[in-house]
Design an enzyme around this catalytic site. Structure first.
Site, PDB file in Angstrom:
ATOM      1  N   CYS A  18       0.842  -1.199   0.000  1.00  0.00           N
ATOM      2  CA  CYS A  18       0.000   0.000   0.000  1.00  0.00           C
ATOM      3  C   CYS A  18       0.875   1.245   0.000  1.00  0.00           C
ATOM      4  CB  CYS A  18      -0.906   0.013   1.234  1.00  0.00           C
ATOM      5  SG  CYS A  18      -2.076  -1.350   1.322  1.00  0.00           S
ATOM      6  N   ASP A 433      37.651  16.439  18.316  1.00  0.00           N
ATOM      7  CA  ASP A 433      38.181  17.787  18.504  1.00  0.00           C
ATOM      8  C   ASP A 433      38.503  17.951  19.993  1.00  0.00           C
ATOM      9  OD1 ASP A 433      38.670  20.595  18.028  1.00  0.00           O
ATOM     10  OD2 ASP A 433      36.745  20.946  19.000  1.00  0.00           O
ATOM     11  N   ASP A 631      32.374  20.635  17.808  1.00  0.00           N
ATOM     12  CA  ASP A 631      31.363  21.513  18.384  1.00  0.00           C
ATOM     13  C   ASP A 631      30.407  22.083  17.348  1.00  0.00           C
ATOM     14  OD1 ASP A 631      32.842  23.408  17.087  1.00  0.00           O
ATOM     15  OD2 ASP A 631      33.675  24.333  18.881  1.00  0.00           O
TER      16      ASP A 631
END
Length: 748
Positions: A18, A433, A631
């Site tokens: 469907c 980082d 960040d």
């Protein structure tokens, strides 16, 4: 050209076929670039190429192929499917109860007759009429959805599970009617057994499975609804004349002042104007420790004010709030398709037509080839039709994605799409980082070494007094450190800053200098006694601040960007999982290596400029897929280059828009949790697909009768009755959803 995207909540879908039909209809609509329909979430996502295409045009395309669309609500971030799903559950419950009320006595009478418990009534003609009367409401009330669905599918020149169920139950019911008339006239030419109970039990069991499936799909999306429920219905607005009144949340505008009392939920994103309190942000970030808030601090809507009263100025409202954006991101992830789903989609597209061919061949082989009776061949065909319903196949991938992404959202882990979730499980390297990721990203006072007759509190209080008016990050760190230790100090009467070197201030009767070794030496302060202390701190990547009082060296302060709590444990977990962990930073090598030693990272890439970080990621990708954790601001190129970009932070625009995964809290522990969630979700998808494929691959041949010659096997296996096939089919769909729901209880 337009990159506008619309989402349509679709009703009436019963299986993956469907969803495929709706998808094709939308893709054929002029102005549509791409369309994706998710059977589990019951939503269609449509990307447009023409601004002339509106929602009404798309709704018409869906309705033309026999399905419906729920009208959107004005409630920010609301779920328009929720009410439709509740109505669907109620409708499925009614249909099942009607089926059960008639099927139970029908099945009892049929079994009693088969076991000879009805005595002289067993073969009376009126008994078949009674069975017929009990079966008819089940066939046309409980089973009406399957007839409607089959008609829609055939009208669209396709076939879905409704075709199989309607055909299978109709064959059993329809064949029994002429048998009933023949027996009533005294003829046994068509046999003596009717299959009214078979048709009724098939429909009732499948309807029970559908009811359980719809309810389970609702639980799979519970996490998203829980996020929506975090919003308070009202906010207490402060008018210009100081009066206060409760207003609907939709009436709040940017700039409004709102009072948030202890124990209340912050109504919208804003900034604290007055008051101090501890705010519980765990519902958005996953971090359990409340965060202290005061004037100037940002607050996020849907977080809980624990203690003091706050006055908050609204900065973002409605669909612009962090919660609304998080909800939208989770929805997008749940509605996207994982690459692993492509195989299931290809199989589902041809599955039902192939089953119809197999069912017809089964009937022909048993009736003509083997020489079994017409009724026996019919039963074999019905069993094949019923056992083959592909519901489990359509639910295998999307239900696991719904639960997995929802569980992540509860923990403050947001996956942008299903592809990112799938990629995250195959990583070989994680690049971190340093500043803001492994460390807190701001300097903190970590040591106070007093010399001579001075005590540490005296030294720090005088240094803080000198730095109280400074805007330099190191000076601010000294002031915060003194305040955190509960110290008070006399305000400096004069202060003169020497840019990049230090500050001189008059504090009471004392002449205080705070700054570099050179700054004090140039003023004639003897610094030799402080050199060993300073060098020891610098060896640990700390910045030494020298302090003199009245031209005599009083001590040394150490300031550093300290490692986040839990960073070492998170990195240990990554390495224990066999991942290569690399620290990537623009800071100097000595500082980087000192931080790496603290947290247990063996490989360091230091003094790398922001635009060079992406090149390092590409280099590491030669050894396998790489995740970059940063960040979300200066690390954006590296985040985009990595196979999986993971942004730390509190839901900033850059974090949500750039990264594949956003960690709403600043805790590095979210990284191994995100990877573990990815692994668990993909494993669950594979388990579901193995079950769904294996179920049909194994049981369709059994239903067709390939085990019949093996007389040593139980008759239940040699000749799979349609009733058992219906029970197995219903169980397969529910088991796939239940397996996905296990992700909600998994420990990460």
């Amino acid at each position: 050209m337009s990159d506008q995207e619309l989402t349509l909540p679709v009703t009436g879908m019963t299986c993956a076929n469907c969803a495929a039909t709706v998808e094709r209809a939308l893709r054929k609509t002029e102005g549509v670039a791409e369309a994706s329909v998710n059977y589990a979430t019951e939503r269609a996502t449509v990307r447009l190429t023409s601004s002339g295409v509106d929602r009404a045009t798309l709704v018409q395309a869906v309705e033309r192929v026999g399905y419906g669309v729920v009208e959107e609500t004005d409630d920010e971030g609301g779920d328009p499917v929720a009410a439709a799903r509740e109505a669907e559950i109620a409708r499925q419950r009614r249909a099942f109860l009607v089926g059960a009320v008639f099927t139970v006595p029908l099945f009892a009478l049929s079994m009693a007759r088969d076991f000879g418990l009805l005595g002289m009534w067993a073969h009376d003609a009126w008994m078949n009429v009674v069975l017929w009367g009990l079966a008819t409401p089940v066939q046309f009330y409980t089973g009406r959805d399957y007839y409607r669905g089959a008609a829609k599918a055939l009208a669209n020149r396709t076939a879905n599970m409704d075709v199989l169920v309607a055909l299978g139950s109709s064959v059993a019911y329809g064949w029994s009617i002429p048998v009933t008339f023949a027996l009533a006239s005294g003829s046994t030419a068509l046999g003596e057994h009717v299959y009214f109970e078979t048709a009724a039990v098939i429909l009732t069991l499948i309807k029970l499975g559908k009811l359980l499936e719809v309810r389970a799909k609702g639980r799979a999306g519970a996490a998203l609804r829980a996020l929506l429920d975090l919003r308070p219905p009202e906010a207490r607005r402060i008018a210009n004349d100081g009066t206060e009144a409760d207003v609907p949340l939709s009436a709040v505008e940017v700039g409004d002042l709102l009072r948030v009392r202890p124990g209340e939920t912050v109504p919208t994103d804003g900034e604290v104007v007055r008051g101090r309190s501890a705010v519980d942000e765990s519902m958005l970030t996953g971090e359990s420790v409340p965060v202290e808030k005061g004037p100037g601090d940002p607050v996020t809507g849907a977080t809980l004010n624990r203690s003091g009263a706050l006055v908050v100025r609204a900065t973002r409202v409605g669909r612009d709030t962090a919660l609304a954006r998080i909800v939208e991101l989770v929805r997008e992830a749940q509605e996207s398709k994982a690459p692993i789903q492509a195989l299931a989609d290809r199989v589902a597209a041809v599955f039902v037509p192939v089953v119809l061919v197999i069912a017809a061949l089964t009937f022909a082989v048993w009736w003509i080839g083997v020489g079994a009776g017409f009724a026996d061949a019919l039963v074999r065909m019905v069993a094949v039709l019923v056992i083959a319903c592909p519901c489990a196949l359509g639910l295998a991938t999307p239900t696991a994605l719904m639960v997995g992404t929802g569980r992540g959202a509860e923990m403050g882990i947001l996956f942008r799409d299903a592809a990112a979730l799938e990629r995250a499980r195959a990583l070989s390297t994680v690049v971190l980082d340093k500043t803001g990721t492994v460390t807190r990203g701001e300097p903190s006072l970590v040591a106070v070494d007093a010399l001579g007759a001075w005590t540490e509190p005296e030294l720090l209080a005088l240094a803080a007094a000198a730095e109280a008016g400074s805007e330099h990050p190191l000076g601010e760190a000294v002031v915060r450190g003194a305040r955190d230790r509960g110290l008070d100090w006399t305000e400096a009467s004069e202060a003169v800053a020497a840019t990049g070197r230090g500050i001189r201030a008059r504090v009471g009767e004392r002449d205080v200098r705070v700054g570099s070794r050179r700054f004090l030496a140039e003023a004639g302060v003897p610094v030799e006694t402080g050199t060993p202390l300073a060098e020891a701190h610098e060896a640990q990547a700390r910045t030494a601040l020298w302090v003199s009082i009245d031209d005599g060296l009083a001590g040394v302060l150490a300031v550093a960007d300290i490692v986040k709590d839990g960073a070492e444990a998170a990195i240990r977990r990554l390495t224990d999982d066999g991942l290569r962990v690399v620290l990537l930073t623009g800071d100097n090598r000595r500082t980087a290596e000192a931080v790496a030693r603290q947290v247990g990272i063996a490989e360091v890439r230091a003094e790398v400029l922001p635009d060079e970080k992406a090149a390092v990621v590409r280099e590491l990708q030669a050894d396998g897929p790489v995740a970059m954790v940063g960040d979300g601001v200066n690390d954006a190129p590296a985040l985009a280059t990595a196979d999986v970009g993971i942004a730390m932070g509190t839901g900033t625009d850059v974090a949500l828009e750039t990264a594949d995964v956003a960690l709403m809290g600043g805790d590095l522990a979210g990284v191994p949790k995100a990877l573990a969630l990815s692994t668990a979700t993909v494993r669950t998808i594979r388990e579901n697909l193995v079950w769904a494929f294996g179920y049909n691959v194994v049981l369709i041949p059994v239903a067709a009768g390939v085990l019949y010659p093996l007389e040593q096997l139980p008759m239940m296996l040699r000749q799979l009755h349609p009733i058992l096939a219906a029970l197995a089919m219903a169980f397969s769909s529910v088991s796939v959803v239940a397996n996905s729901l296990r992700l909600k209880r998994m420990r990460l």
